[in-house]
Design an enzyme around this catalytic site. Structure first.
Site, PDB file in Angstrom:
ATOM      1  N   HIS A   1      24.397  11.136 -28.167  1.00  0.00           N
ATOM      2  CA  HIS A   1      25.653  10.611 -28.435  1.00  0.00           C
ATOM      3  C   HIS A   1      25.309   9.757 -29.605  1.00  0.00           C
ATOM      4  CE1 HIS A   1      29.846   9.337 -28.596  1.00  0.00           C
ATOM      5  NE2 HIS A   1      29.507   8.070 -28.287  1.00  0.00           N
TER       6      HIS A   1
ATOM      7  N   ASP B   1      27.152   7.750 -32.366  1.00  0.00           N
ATOM      8  CA  ASP B   1      28.275   7.082 -32.652  1.00  0.00           C
ATOM      9  C   ASP B   1      28.453   7.002 -34.221  1.00  0.00           C
ATOM     10  OD1 ASP B   1      29.787   6.055 -30.402  1.00  0.00           O
ATOM     11  OD2 ASP B   1      27.763   4.842 -30.062  1.00  0.00           O
TER      12      ASP B   1
ATOM     13  N   ASP C   1      32.987   9.514 -24.566  1.00  0.00           N
ATOM     14  CA  ASP C   1      32.906   8.260 -24.751  1.00  0.00           C
ATOM     15  C   ASP C   1      34.067   7.659 -25.295  1.00  0.00           C
ATOM     16  OD1 ASP C   1      31.739   5.880 -24.535  1.00  0.00           O
ATOM     17  OD2 ASP C   1      30.932   5.958 -26.800  1.00  0.00           O
TER      18      ASP C   1
ATOM     19  N   HIS D   1      35.835   6.726 -32.250  1.00  0.00           N
ATOM     20  CA  HIS D   1      36.262   5.920 -31.205  1.00  0.00           C
ATOM     21  C   HIS D   1      35.796   4.403 -31.174  1.00  0.00           C
ATOM     22  CE1 HIS D   1      32.838   8.030 -29.763  1.00  0.00           C
ATOM     23  NE2 HIS D   1      32.405   6.872 -29.345  1.00  0.00           N
TER      24      HIS D   1
END
Length: 977
Positions: free
Chosen positions: A30, A32, A154, A403
């Site tokens: 994951h 970001d 997420d 996000h």
């Protein structure tokens, strides 16, 4: 069709065992797109003292490990990083990656440029970033690269409109990581962690249904099975070693798998093997998973009923579909999200309000940029002002949907970088807009973009005695829009495109604005006039300073006591309490509605979280230490002043040295405008503060209020209640806050009060008849969710951030309210844009007619139809999205189907053919084939795709229809009106 039912590619899923519990290991990372480090810092792996993460190395390492062993699989989501990495690869590596994708061993999930937030993003920008990501994947990696599986692991809660977008794009399923801890616990007991989400009350099922799975451990591996270089769990040690731990690891894994299976309905379960920025050394992960699979499966010879395999979410989803079960149905959304009794993630609905506004403005300008690029063609990209480019802003807006971007949950230096990238994109788009307007208008003006009009600063209008205002309207209908420009003169004349005079006034700039700009900067007054611009076009207005005009700036008038003080126009009357200066009542004159409305500003004391049992308010979490907010004004009476003329009536209210408001009514305006200015929020008393604007009315609302979903659908909210699970309310304020992307309203059986917002904010109705919106927050403590910074935003002068924004109030009958708030909300997010010029520029082409007014449409679109997207594709093609912006049943007239003739829609070019596309715009609609799921309420009948007749395109309520339009370049300059 392949076994997956997804696309005609040689994909295959690993074999499973129907007689055993199949554990699908899904290796993933994951990554970001900005959070503790900027996008560039994350990609290149710099500033590892902040966070060890280097995405380029992750992708390098994963590809090498997939090539080394054919049974291995991996999934990847963040296209912004993948596209950056792709540019650096040689053709041999690219061919290898394409082959891995075609074989299904490297599966792309999500498909967005970023993994977008779902609470504070607008559906328009959400479509943009998904279309951008999917378009890149299809072009670079082939037809099987764009995903059919949404991977929202997420984001901090999940919206109905985002799910509807995935369903309409042809996705077969959605997997979530974060849902409320109470919701998840109850779903575990009921074995409803996998469900069918009905994403719209207007669109037909099964087309609007989306299979949704909640992952067992957010998106992390099971406890004890993290084998990344960032982890400390022991590796699998086998062979002849005194450290051999195979028996212990296998036993623990079998226990975890068996317990997890108790909460799911089939003999297939999923485990996410990875986490934030994992797999920089992919060998660690894959070597240990290879051993885990071998040793666990070896236990089948001893009677074990567990089978472990490398897998992907699509392969897992296919097995669930093959189970042929019926699934529980969900109609609402997954807000608000909390991960503990006092940990409601509802603060980020408002965090970094200036960035939230800049993101919304940037998407607005991106749509204008795209439209003009489509209308002007190559002349927009290569013209007299330099090379114009919309791609830079498009990518910056797409990244901003992440996000940890528009949410405001990133470190301050990362927020600064997001804003910087948006600003760079604006500059490139402004060149494109200048080229396009010059080509369309037929004149080479020195176009000027006044980016500081929100604080009444524009050097051109302040210094010039004559200038032009070109107002571009991106909407499909004519709009009337107030223009306010800072000036130093006292009298001006304004003429419209036909040379006719336009009423204008010079009005004083508020005292607060002077403070925002600093001493001695900017004009003391503004020129105000009402401009009108045609659908998808522009109008040019000429402004000339009068050499000997009499002063026309009206004096600021004190209220006359003790009589009630009011402002009014032909639609509304607004009354103020003469003793306190507060708003007191709103009247809709045409409907004969009168509603007492008291409005003021308050602040919640932020909890400080000074011990382990306490939770602080922070960038993510909103936790006031009292349910009762404190008035901003320390005295009962607030300072007020009045501005009145033929065009506008304003009441200026000062609540404190750092909080003020202008209550404004323009002539002809059917809503009340509240322009608020808040900051710097004082924190010298040791308290973080969360500022709200609260409206109190006598409406009997029965604990109900209504908020939008990503600016589109409307959802009913009930205080201390969740529609699909039993809530034990532990935070009476924060636990009742919801994201407000564009509007919030309360109503009784007859009257509705709606508030429109110019950015995403948190909002609620804490008591019957009340409505509140959080506009700003400044906090002294971190909320322990990873950002490790208090939300202190320093502002330009390091004394604290000052924010200015607008709320629009609409008062109407319940039956007619949607007709008002739907159209006004579209005007806010697709607002007209003024471009200025000194005038007197030469012709664009010899003998070309100069146009003062232009529309690209032959006729206006009906009020219920919105032109959502008009953007260039390959030469001679455009992407066109039209949407029905009303929900079924919310308006007597506007919720009806509407039929449009596409071939007769545009005047700027001639359409030669039309192909209907999926919502993403990257594949023909008739090529989409979704898995059909059965809800517990019974199966729904699938609707075949109707043959397209471009002369009769019908849009049902909440439809968005997407077309690839082929057109002929105009042979001559476009005609004027």
């Amino acid at each position: 069709m392949s076994p997956l039912g997804f696309c005609l590619c040689p994909q295959s899923c690993p074999p499973t065992r129907p007689d055993l519990l199949n554990v699908h290991l899904v290796p993933h990372t994951h990554d970001d797109v900005g959070w503790l480090k900027t996008v560039e810092q994350y990609f290149y792996g710099v500033r590892n003292e902040v966070q060890h993460a280097g995405v380029q190395y992750i992708l390098d390492s994963v590809v090498a490990q997939l090539v080394a062993e054919p049974t291995r699989r991996f999934i990847y989501a963040e296209v912004a990083f993948l596209a950056r990495w792709w540019q650096l690869q040689d053709e041999a590596t690219r061919d290898t990656v394409r082959q891995l994708v075609e074989q299904g061993r490297l599966e792309l999930v999500g498909g967005g440029w970023s993994m977008a937030d779902e609470a504070v993003t607008h559906y328009s920008a959400g479509l943009e970033q998904l279309g951008l990501g999917r378009g890149f994947l299809r072009r670079a990696l082939g037809p099987c690269a764009p995903p059919r599986l949404a991977w929202q692991i997420d984001p901090f809660g999940h919206s109905r409109q985002s799910a509807a977008t995935f369903a309409q794009m042809g996705y077969d399923g959605l997997f979530l990581g974060r849902v409320d801890h109470q919701d998840k616990a109850q779903r575990e007991q009921r074995r409803e962690l996998e469900l069918l989400w009905r994403t719209s009350g207007s669109l037909r099922s099964p087309g609007s249904d989306l299979f949704t799975g909640i992952l067992p451990n957010v998106y992390n591996p099971p406890t004890g099975f993290c084998w990344d270089q960032l982890c400390s769990d022991p590796p699998v040690v086998d062979g002849d070693s005194e450290e051999n731990n195979v028996a212990s690891i296998v036993s623990t894994f079998l226990d975890i798998a068996t317990k997890q299976a108790e909460h799911y309905r089939t003999n297939h379960i999923i485990m996410t093997m990875g986490s934030d920025f994992h797999y920089e050394n992919a060998n660690l992960w894959f070597k240990n998973m290879d051993k885990l699979i071998a040793h666990v499966n070896a236990q089948q010879a001893n009677g074990s009923r567990v089978h472990v395999l490398y897998s992907t979410p699509s392969c897992y989803l296919w097995e669930l579909h093959q189970a042929n079960l019926s699934w529980s149905l969900k109609m609402d959304d997954f807000f608000p999200y909390s991960d503990g009794p006092h940990q409601f993630w509802t603060g980020f609905f408002t965090s970094r309000p200036a960035l939230k506004r800049y993101e919304r403005l940037s998407n607005n300008f991106l749509q204008i940029c795209s439209q003009l690029e489509a209308l002007a063609g190559p002349a927009a990209r290569d013209g007299p002002y330099g090379p114009g480019d919309s791609s830079v802003l498009r990518e910056a807006v797409a990244v901003a949907q992440h996000h940890d971007a528009v949410t405001g949950t990133e470190k301050q230096h990362v927020a600064n970088d997001y804003a910087k990238q948006l600003a760079i994109g604006w500059e490139r788009c402004q060149l494109l807009v200048s080229n396009a307007l010059s080509s369309l208008s037929g004149t080479k003006e020195t176009f000027t973009f006044c980016n500081s009009l929100n604080i009444s600063v524009c050097p051109l209008t302040e210094a010039s005695s004559r200038f032009l205002v070109l107002l571009y309207n991106p909407l499909g209908r004519r709009v009337s829009w107030p223009i306010r420009l800072p000036v130093h003169g006292v009298s001006y004349t304004v003429t419209d495109p036909r040379g006719q005079p336009v009423p204008s006034e010079v009005v004083p700039v508020s005292i607060v604005t002077h403070g925002l700009r600093g001493n001695g900067i900017g004009a003391m007054q503004e020129l105000l006039f009402q401009a009108s611009a045609p659908a998808l076009g522009f109008s040019t207005f000429t402004v000339t300073r009068s050499p000997h005009g009499h002063p026309r700036v009206p004096p600021v008038q004190p209220p006359v006591l003790p009589q009630p003080w009011d402002i009014h126009n032909e639609h509304l009357r607004v009354l103020f309490d003469p003793l306190t200066g507060h708003l007191k009542e709103i009247q809709n004159l045409a409907k004969n509605i009168s509603l007492p409305v008291f409005q003021s500003y308050y602040w919640y004391n932020a909890s400080v979280g000074n011990d382990e049992s306490s939770q602080a308010s922070g960038a993510y979490i909103f936790r006031p230490n009292s349910s009762e907010p404190i008035p901003v004004s320390v005295s009962k009476r607030i300072s007020t002043s009045l501005v009145q003329n033929a065009l506008v009536q304003e009441v200026h209210q000062t609540f404190s040295s750092w909080c003020s408001q202008v209550v404004r009514l323009y002539a002809g305006q059917p809503y009340v405008e509240l322009e608020w200015t808040v900051g710097p929020i004082p924190v010298e008393d040791g308290w973080g503060k969360e500022i709200i604007s609260r409206f109190q009315t006598p409406l009997q609302t029965r604990a109900r209020f209504y908020t939008d979903s990503n600016g589109r659908q409307i959802l009913e909210r009930r205080r201390d209640y969740r529609p699909t699970w039993n809530l034990s309310q532990t935070e009476p304020v924060a636990g009742n806050y919801y994201p407000v992307t564009s509007r919030i309203f309360i109503k009784d059986k007859k009257v509705q009060l709606t508030v429109l917002t110019d950015r995403s904010q948190g909002g609620s109705s804490i008591s019957d008849g009340s409505l509140e919106l959080m506009v700003h927050r400044r906090l002294l403590y971190d909320d322990n969710r990873g950002v490790e910074e208090p939300l202190l935003e320093p502002g330009a002068d390091r004394r604290g951030l000052v924010v200015r924004g607008r709320h629009l109030l609409l008062l109407d009958t319940v039956q007619a309210a949607a007709d008002g708030h739907r159209l006004r909300a579209q005007e806010l997010f697709m607002a007209p844009y003024p471009v200025l010029a000194p005038g007197g520029g030469p012709s664009y082409r010899p003998e070309q007619q100069r146009l003062q007014e232009f529309s690209a449409l032959r006729r206006e679109l009906p009020p219920s139809i919105h032109l959502l997207t008009l953007a260039p594709r390959e030469a001679g093609t455009l992407l066109l999205r039209l949407e029905h912006q009303f929900e079924s049943g919310e308006s007597r007239n506007s919720s009806q189907p509407v039929t449009i003739n596409l071939l007769d829609l545009f005047s700027a070019f001639t359409i030669t053919s039309v192909q209907e596309m999926s919502l993403g715009g990257d594949q023909p609609l008739d090529a989409v084939s979704r898995l059909v799921w059965t809800p517990a309420t019974g199966p729904a009948q699938s609707q075949p795709v109707a043959k397209l007749d471009p002369r009769q395109v019908t849009l049902q309520p909440m439809d968005i229809r997407t077309f690839l339009v082929h057109y002929e370049e105009p042979g001559a300059a476009p005609g004027g009106l």
